[in-house]
Design a protein around this motif. Structure first.
Motif, mmCIF file in Angstrom:
data_model
loop_
_atom_site.group_PDB
_atom_site.id
_atom_site.type_symbol
_atom_site.label_atom_id
_atom_site.label_comp_id
_atom_site.label_asym_id
_atom_site.label_seq_id
_atom_site.Cartn_x
_atom_site.Cartn_y
_atom_site.Cartn_z
ATOM 1 N N ALA A 114 4.711 -5.481 -14.691
ATOM 2 C CA ALA A 114 5.261 -4.529 -15.659
ATOM 3 C C ALA A 114 5.820 -3.274 -14.991
ATOM 4 O O ALA A 114 6.899 -2.799 -15.346
ATOM 5 C CB ALA A 114 4.188 -4.147 -16.679
ATOM 6 N N THR A 115 5.095 -2.750 -13.997
ATOM 7 C CA THR A 115 5.552 -1.532 -13.328
ATOM 8 C C THR A 115 6.867 -1.778 -12.609
ATOM 9 O O THR A 115 7.796 -0.955 -12.673
ATOM 10 C CB THR A 115 4.498 -1.039 -12.324
ATOM 11 N N ASN A 116 6.993 -2.917 -11.929
ATOM 12 C CA ASN A 116 8.223 -3.213 -11.207
ATOM 13 C C ASN A 116 9.372 -3.528 -12.147
ATOM 14 O O ASN A 116 10.534 -3.253 -11.816
ATOM 15 C CB ASN A 116 7.979 -4.371 -10.237
ATOM 16 N N VAL A 117 9.078 -4.077 -13.294
ATOM 17 C CA VAL A 117 10.111 -4.280 -14.303
ATOM 18 C C VAL A 117 10.675 -2.929 -14.745
ATOM 19 O O VAL A 117 11.895 -2.761 -14.897
ATOM 20 C CB VAL A 117 9.553 -5.062 -15.503
ATOM 21 N N LYS A 118 9.807 -1.939 -14.926
ATOM 22 C CA LYS A 118 10.259 -0.594 -15.282
ATOM 23 C C LYS A 118 11.120 0.000 -14.170
ATOM 24 O O LYS A 118 12.136 0.649 -14.427
ATOM 25 C CB LYS A 118 9.065 0.309 -15.563
ATOM 26 N N HIS A 119 10.696 -0.211 -12.916
ATOM 27 C CA HIS A 119 11.506 0.275 -11.791
ATOM 28 C C HIS A 119 12.888 -0.373 -11.809
ATOM 29 O O HIS A 119 13.901 0.301 -11.586
ATOM 30 C CB HIS A 119 10.815 -0.042 -10.465
ATOM 31 N N LEU A 120 12.947 -1.676 -12.076
ATOM 32 C CA LEU A 120 14.223 -2.373 -12.102
ATOM 33 C C LEU A 120 15.092 -1.861 -13.250
ATOM 34 O O LEU A 120 16.304 -1.655 -13.070
ATOM 35 C CB LEU A 120 13.997 -3.877 -12.240
ATOM 36 N N GLN A 121 14.496 -1.625 -14.406
ATOM 37 C CA GLN A 121 15.256 -1.053 -15.518
ATOM 38 C C GLN A 121 15.870 0.287 -15.129
ATOM 39 O O GLN A 121 17.036 0.563 -15.435
ATOM 40 C CB GLN A 121 14.346 -0.864 -16.738
ATOM 41 N N ARG A 122 15.092 1.136 -14.440
ATOM 42 C CA ARG A 122 15.599 2.456 -14.040
ATOM 43 C C ARG A 122 16.713 2.327 -13.005
ATOM 44 O O ARG A 122 17.704 3.077 -13.053
ATOM 45 C CB ARG A 122 14.451 3.316 -13.504
ATOM 46 N N LEU A 123 16.559 1.394 -12.065
ATOM 47 C CA LEU A 123 17.609 1.193 -11.064
ATOM 48 C C LEU A 123 18.912 0.730 -11.718
ATOM 49 O O LEU A 123 20.005 1.187 -11.348
ATOM 50 C CB LEU A 123 17.155 0.168 -10.023
ATOM 51 N N LEU A 124 18.802 -0.173 -12.685
ATOM 52 C CA LEU A 124 19.990 -0.669 -13.368
ATOM 53 C C LEU A 124 20.606 0.409 -14.263
ATOM 54 O O LEU A 124 21.840 0.531 -14.346
ATOM 55 C CB LEU A 124 19.645 -1.917 -14.180
ATOM 56 N N TYR A 184 12.384 -0.529 -2.701
ATOM 57 C CA TYR A 184 12.680 -1.964 -2.783
ATOM 58 C C TYR A 184 11.643 -2.780 -2.016
ATOM 59 O O TYR A 184 11.282 -3.891 -2.430
ATOM 60 C CB TYR A 184 14.105 -2.259 -2.311
ATOM 61 N N LEU A 185 11.124 -2.233 -0.898
ATOM 62 C CA LEU A 185 10.103 -2.965 -0.134
ATOM 63 C C LEU A 185 8.828 -3.121 -0.944
ATOM 64 O O LEU A 185 8.208 -4.202 -0.945
ATOM 65 C CB LEU A 185 9.819 -2.240 1.173
ATOM 66 N N LYS A 186 8.416 -2.065 -1.631
ATOM 67 C CA LYS A 186 7.205 -2.162 -2.450
ATOM 68 C C LYS A 186 7.419 -3.109 -3.618
ATOM 69 O O LYS A 186 6.520 -3.883 -3.982
ATOM 70 C CB LYS A 186 6.802 -0.766 -2.929
ATOM 71 N N MET A 187 8.601 -3.069 -4.215
ATOM 72 C CA MET A 187 8.888 -3.989 -5.318
ATOM 73 C C MET A 187 8.853 -5.436 -4.835
ATOM 74 O O MET A 187 8.236 -6.295 -5.478
ATOM 75 C CB MET A 187 10.250 -3.659 -5.937
ATOM 76 N N CYS A 188 9.480 -5.710 -3.700
ATOM 77 C CA CYS A 188 9.496 -7.084 -3.191
ATOM 78 C C CYS A 188 8.092 -7.557 -2.819
ATOM 79 O O CYS A 188 7.726 -8.714 -3.058
ATOM 80 C CB CYS A 188 10.423 -7.180 -1.979
ATOM 81 N N GLY A 189 7.294 -6.654 -2.241
ATOM 82 C CA GLY A 189 5.927 -7.018 -1.902
ATOM 83 C C GLY A 189 5.102 -7.348 -3.127
ATOM 84 O O GLY A 189 4.325 -8.321 -3.138
ATOM 85 N N ASP A 190 5.264 -6.548 -4.171
ATOM 86 C CA ASP A 190 4.529 -6.811 -5.423
ATOM 87 C C ASP A 190 4.992 -8.109 -6.070
ATOM 88 O O ASP A 190 4.185 -8.883 -6.589
ATOM 89 C CB ASP A 190 4.719 -5.650 -6.403
ATOM 90 N N ILE A 191 6.299 -8.348 -6.072
ATOM 91 C CA ILE A 191 6.833 -9.564 -6.689
ATOM 92 C C ILE A 191 6.341 -10.796 -5.927
ATOM 93 O O ILE A 191 5.991 -11.822 -6.529
ATOM 94 C CB ILE A 191 8.373 -9.522 -6.726
#
Length: 283
Positions: free
Chosen positions: A160-170, A144-151
């Motif tokens: 795009a990469t973080n969108v994929k991570h969010l899809q997998r988390l959901l 989540y820290l890396k995702m927030c930093g990228d966002i």
């Protein structure tokens, strides 16, 4: 680069990155050593911190097939998650110490931070109102820290990469969402995790980073004492020099050795502090 030069590059780079994050411009200054917390000066400092932290937690990679810069080595294929951060290089640098003898304290704080980052928690009732979804999300702190930093750093076109991570988390939480809906939900994810959970975690993260910086300082104490010496005086100003190890030949390692010893001469910018358990018990 040889092992001594590589260790210099790793330790100086780690100290420099931590200086950029944990300083009295980023946080409200205090002199408290007993259990406390750290508060950002402004929301802009908070956002800058998460961007710099995401860089620290990113893998150092080769560019277009070239070797990884500065003689750093690539993590193994079966690397643990924290090996895909700069912590891997700190581990490599202290596994066979060249500038000192006792790396136990530094190894301990690096491992403590690594283990904390790799740990998972459940954020309950995450409200992604833009896609009409309230969901419990299980995620590692590192992810989540890396995702927030990228966002915080990039616009939607580069997420795009973080969108994929969010899809997998959901999906892991039992909710399959389309790529477009995941893009729509990115802002809500950021608001929930950055504006709430990250603020809660930031004091503990600052403590981890500050402990690493102090452990580097302590480890290098004997080398600084050996190397530093005064060479004279001009107009009341003491002149000094360093006895650079013979093994350090590469110009960049030579320059970084000077930087590293000067950091030791001044000392860490922030005193040792401990964060209250009330900022460590959740998430």
């Amino acid at each position: 680069m040889n092992d001594v030069e590589r260790e210099v590059v790793i330790l100086n780079s780690a100290w420099e990155m931590i200086n950029g994050m944990v300083n009295w411009a980023m946080f409200v200054k205090h002199d408290i050593t007993e259990p406390t917390n750290m508060m950002f000066e402004t929301s802009a400092h908070r956002q800058l911190f998460i961007i710099l932290l995401a860089d620290f937690l990113s893998e150092v990679q080769a560019f277009k097939g070239k070797e990884i810069p500065l003689g750093l080595t690539a993590p193994p294929r079966n690397a643990r998650p924290s090996d895909l951060t700069f912590l891997f290089h700190l581990r490599q640098g202290i596994a066979n110490p060249m500038l000192g003898k006792d790396t136990s304290a530094l190894a301990k704080v690096v491992e403590e931070f690594s283990t904390w980052l790799e740990g998972e928690f459940v954020a309950k009732g995450v409200n992604l109102s833009s896609i009409d979804l309230i969901v419990d999300i299980e995620v590692s702190r590192l992810r989540y820290l890396k995702m927030c930093g990228d966002i915080a750093k990039h616009n939607l076109a580069r997420l795009a990469t973080n969108v994929k991570h969010l899809q997998r988390l959901l999906a892991r939480a039992g909710h399959e969402v389309s790529e477009q809906n995941a893009y729509i939900a990115v802002e809500g994810f950021f608001d929930w995790f950055h504006d709430d959970i990250f603020i809660y975690h930031s004091s503990q993260i600052a403590e981890f980073l500050n402990n690493i910086r102090w452990a580097i300082f302590d480890y290098l104490g004997p080398e600084f004492s050996r190397s530093h010496h005064f060479t004279g005086e001009i107009s009341g100003l003491a002149l000094y020099n360093y006895r650079i190890p013979d093994a350090i030949e590469q110009p960049i390692a030579h320059a970084m050795y000077w930087d590293l010893m000067n950091r030791c001469r001044v000392g860490p910018w922030v005193h040792r502090f401990v964060v209250s358990d009330s900022f460590k018990s959740l998430y």
